[in-house]
Design a protein around this motif. Structure first.
Motif, PDB file in Angstrom:
ATOM      1  N   SER A 104       0.833  -1.204   0.000  1.00 32.78           N
ATOM      2  CA  SER A 104       0.000   0.000   0.000  1.00 32.78           C
ATOM      3  C   SER A 104       0.867   1.253   0.000  1.00 32.78           C
ATOM      4  O   SER A 104       2.011   1.244   0.412  1.00 32.78           O
ATOM      5  N   THR A 105       0.279   2.345  -0.485  1.00 29.55           N
ATOM      6  CA  THR A 105       0.979   3.623  -0.507  1.00 29.55           C
ATOM      7  C   THR A 105       0.220   4.616   0.361  1.00 29.55           C
ATOM      8  O   THR A 105      -0.951   4.429   0.665  1.00 29.55           O
ATOM      9  N   THR A 106       0.872   5.681   0.724  1.00 27.88           N
ATOM     10  CA  THR A 106       0.225   6.711   1.530  1.00 27.88           C
ATOM     11  C   THR A 106       0.252   8.030   0.792  1.00 27.88           C
ATOM     12  O   THR A 106       1.138   8.305  -0.011  1.00 27.88           O
ATOM     13  N   GLY A 107      -0.738   8.847   1.067  1.00 30.42           N
ATOM     14  CA  GLY A 107      -0.763  10.197   0.502  1.00 30.42           C
ATOM     15  C   GLY A 107      -1.174  10.277  -0.951  1.00 30.42           C
ATOM     16  O   GLY A 107      -0.979  11.296  -1.585  1.00 30.42           O
ATOM     17  N   GLY A 108      -1.761   9.234  -1.493  1.00 29.15           N
ATOM     18  CA  GLY A 108      -2.162   9.253  -2.893  1.00 29.15           C
ATOM     19  C   GLY A 108      -3.403  10.095  -3.151  1.00 29.15           C
ATOM     20  O   GLY A 108      -3.603  10.588  -4.238  1.00 29.15           O
ATOM     21  N   GLY A 109      -4.203  10.265  -2.144  1.00 27.02           N
ATOM     22  CA  GLY A 109      -5.436  11.029  -2.316  1.00 27.02           C
ATOM     23  C   GLY A 109      -6.564  10.142  -2.807  1.00 27.02           C
ATOM     24  O   GLY A 109      -6.351   9.188  -3.543  1.00 27.02           O
ATOM     25  N   LEU A 110      -7.748  10.459  -2.373  1.00 25.71           N
ATOM     26  CA  LEU A 110      -8.911   9.689  -2.760  1.00 25.71           C
ATOM     27  C   LEU A 110      -9.546  10.308  -4.002  1.00 25.71           C
ATOM     28  O   LEU A 110      -9.395  11.506  -4.249  1.00 25.71           O
ATOM     29  N   PRO A 111     -10.272   9.530  -4.782  1.00 31.93           N
ATOM     30  CA  PRO A 111     -10.792  10.048  -6.055  1.00 31.93           C
ATOM     31  C   PRO A 111     -11.833  11.156  -5.894  1.00 31.93           C
ATOM     32  O   PRO A 111     -12.037  11.943  -6.805  1.00 31.93           O
ATOM     33  N   TRP A 112     -12.493  11.245  -4.744  1.00 30.76           N
ATOM     34  CA  TRP A 112     -13.528  12.264  -4.577  1.00 30.76           C
ATOM     35  C   TRP A 112     -13.015  13.539  -3.927  1.00 30.76           C
ATOM     36  O   TRP A 112     -13.768  14.476  -3.700  1.00 30.76           O
ATOM     37  N   GLU A 113     -11.721  13.622  -3.610  1.00 24.38           N
ATOM     38  CA  GLU A 113     -11.186  14.815  -2.964  1.00 24.38           C
ATOM     39  C   GLU A 113     -11.161  16.029  -3.899  1.00 24.38           C
ATOM     40  O   GLU A 113     -11.429  17.145  -3.475  1.00 24.38           O
ATOM     41  N   SER A 114     -10.857  15.821  -5.154  1.00 25.33           N
ATOM     42  CA  SER A 114     -10.796  16.934  -6.096  1.00 25.33           C
ATOM     43  C   SER A 114     -12.165  17.586  -6.311  1.00 25.33           C
ATOM     44  O   SER A 114     -12.269  18.808  -6.242  1.00 25.33           O
ATOM     45  N   PRO A 115     -13.242  16.820  -6.555  1.00 26.07           N
ATOM     46  CA  PRO A 115     -14.552  17.477  -6.683  1.00 26.07           C
ATOM     47  C   PRO A 115     -14.994  18.165  -5.404  1.00 26.07           C
ATOM     48  O   PRO A 115     -15.616  19.229  -5.443  1.00 26.07           O
ATOM     49  N   LEU A 116     -14.669  17.588  -4.238  1.00 29.62           N
ATOM     50  CA  LEU A 116     -15.039  18.227  -2.978  1.00 29.62           C
ATOM     51  C   LEU A 116     -14.272  19.526  -2.764  1.00 29.62           C
ATOM     52  O   LEU A 116     -14.811  20.498  -2.214  1.00 29.62           O
ATOM     53  N   GLN A 117     -13.008  19.572  -3.192  1.00 30.35           N
ATOM     54  CA  GLN A 117     -12.243  20.816  -3.101  1.00 30.35           C
ATOM     55  C   GLN A 117     -12.850  21.887  -3.999  1.00 30.35           C
ATOM     56  O   GLN A 117     -12.875  23.064  -3.654  1.00 30.35           O
ATOM     57  N   THR A 118     -13.353  21.485  -5.168  1.00 33.26           N
ATOM     58  CA  THR A 118     -14.007  22.431  -6.071  1.00 33.26           C
ATOM     59  C   THR A 118     -15.280  22.988  -5.453  1.00 33.26           C
ATOM     60  O   THR A 118     -15.535  24.196  -5.522  1.00 33.26           O
ATOM     61  N   ILE A 119     -16.077  22.120  -4.820  1.00 38.06           N
ATOM     62  CA  ILE A 119     -17.300  22.578  -4.162  1.00 38.06           C
ATOM     63  C   ILE A 119     -16.964  23.502  -3.008  1.00 38.06           C
ATOM     64  O   ILE A 119     -17.607  24.538  -2.815  1.00 38.06           O
ATOM     65  N   LYS A 120     -15.936  23.175  -2.236  1.00 37.51           N
ATOM     66  CA  LYS A 120     -15.527  24.027  -1.117  1.00 37.51           C
ATOM     67  C   LYS A 120     -15.080  25.397  -1.615  1.00 37.51           C
ATOM     68  O   LYS A 120     -15.419  26.427  -1.024  1.00 37.51           O
ATOM     69  N   ALA A 121     -14.336  25.420  -2.712  1.00 37.99           N
ATOM     70  CA  ALA A 121     -13.898  26.700  -3.271  1.00 37.99           C
ATOM     71  C   ALA A 121     -15.091  27.514  -3.769  1.00 37.99           C
ATOM     72  O   ALA A 121     -15.095  28.747  -3.642  1.00 37.99           O
ATOM     73  N   SER A 122     -16.112  26.853  -4.292  1.00 40.06           N
ATOM     74  CA  SER A 122     -17.305  27.571  -4.757  1.00 40.06           C
ATOM     75  C   SER A 122     -18.100  28.138  -3.589  1.00 40.06           C
ATOM     76  O   SER A 122     -18.630  29.241  -3.666  1.00 40.06           O
ATOM     77  N   ILE A 123     -18.192  27.397  -2.505  1.00 38.07           N
ATOM     78  CA  ILE A 123     -18.977  27.839  -1.351  1.00 38.07           C
ATOM     79  C   ILE A 123     -18.274  28.950  -0.590  1.00 38.07           C
ATOM     80  O   ILE A 123     -18.922  29.845  -0.049  1.00 38.07           O
ATOM     81  N   THR A 124     -16.958  28.929  -0.547  1.00 41.93           N
ATOM     82  CA  THR A 124     -16.231  29.915   0.243  1.00 41.93           C
ATOM     83  C   THR A 124     -15.665  31.056  -0.591  1.00 41.93           C
ATOM     84  O   THR A 124     -14.912  31.866  -0.070  1.00 41.93           O
ATOM     85  N   GLY A 125     -16.040  31.161  -1.832  1.00 39.87           N
ATOM     86  CA  GLY A 125     -15.510  32.217  -2.694  1.00 39.87           C
ATOM     87  C   GLY A 125     -16.220  33.543  -2.501  1.00 39.87           C
ATOM     88  O   GLY A 125     -17.202  33.663  -1.755  1.00 39.87           O
ATOM     89  N   PRO A 126     -15.727  34.579  -3.174  1.00 38.20           N
ATOM     90  CA  PRO A 126     -16.316  35.912  -3.011  1.00 38.20           C
ATOM     91  C   PRO A 126     -17.730  36.022  -3.585  1.00 38.20           C
ATOM     92  O   PRO A 126     -18.553  36.769  -3.064  1.00 38.20           O
ATOM     93  N   VAL A 127     -18.036  35.268  -4.631  1.00 36.82           N
ATOM     94  CA  VAL A 127     -19.383  35.315  -5.201  1.00 36.82           C
ATOM     95  C   VAL A 127     -20.387  34.730  -4.198  1.00 36.82           C
ATOM     96  O   VAL A 127     -21.478  35.281  -4.000  1.00 36.82           O
ATOM     97  N   ALA A 128     -20.019  33.646  -3.543  1.00 38.61           N
ATOM     98  CA  ALA A 128     -20.904  33.050  -2.544  1.00 38.61           C
ATOM     99  C   ALA A 128     -21.103  33.995  -1.365  1.00 38.61           C
ATOM    100  O   ALA A 128     -22.193  34.051  -0.793  1.00 38.61           O
ATOM    101  N   PHE A 129     -20.075  34.749  -1.008  1.00 33.90           N
ATOM    102  CA  PHE A 129     -20.191  35.697   0.102  1.00 33.90           C
ATOM    103  C   PHE A 129     -21.181  36.809  -0.248  1.00 33.90           C
ATOM    104  O   PHE A 129     -22.046  37.161   0.559  1.00 33.90           O
ATOM    105  N   VAL A 130     -21.099  37.347  -1.446  1.00 35.83           N
ATOM    106  CA  VAL A 130     -22.025  38.407  -1.870  1.00 35.83           C
ATOM    107  C   VAL A 130     -23.441  37.849  -1.978  1.00 35.83           C
ATOM    108  O   VAL A 130     -24.413  38.507  -1.562  1.00 35.83           O
ATOM    109  N   MET A 131     -23.575  36.632  -2.503  1.00 33.45           N
ATOM    110  CA  MET A 131     -24.898  36.026  -2.599  1.00 33.45           C
ATOM    111  C   MET A 131     -25.489  35.780  -1.216  1.00 33.45           C
ATOM    112  O   MET A 131     -26.708  35.913  -1.022  1.00 33.45           O
TER     113      MET A 131
END
Length: 98
Positions: A19-46
């Motif tokens: 086994s290897t460590t630190g490879g990252g899970l396949p769903w981490e990238s889409p979740l990071q995108t959603i987090k960036a959308s929720i915490t961005g400046p457009v979401a703050f103004v909305m």
């Protein structure tokens, strides 16, 4: 039974070493995108607009049904959570500091 246990332990050690460590899970990238959308400046103004709109609806909407008022409360809570997340990010903290 003892032979199967020894065989299982030997096979398990081989898998654990492979086994290897630190490879990252396949769903981490889409979740990071959603987090960036929720915490961005457009979401703050909305969220600010949603707080103003839901507040105005609750103040001057005396004749709305219970369902519409519940929707206003849901919008208000979601807007406050998004706004609070952005407010915490202003202070460069990401949770409880111990």
């Amino acid at each position: 039974m003892k032979k199967f246990l020894i065989l299982f332990l030997i096979a398990g050690v081989g898998v654990a070493w492979a086994s290897t460590t630190g490879g990252g899970l396949p769903w981490e990238s889409p979740l990071q995108t959603i987090k960036a959308s929720i915490t961005g400046p457009v979401a703050f103004v909305m969220s600010i607009f949603a707080i103003i709109g839901a507040g105005a609806g609750l103040i001057w909407g005396g004749e709305f049904s219970g369902f519409i008022k519940t929707l206003f409360y849901i919008v208000l809570v979601i807007a406050l959570v998004v706004g609070a997340t952005n407010l915490i990010n202003i202070f460069n903290t990401s949770g409880a500091l111990i």
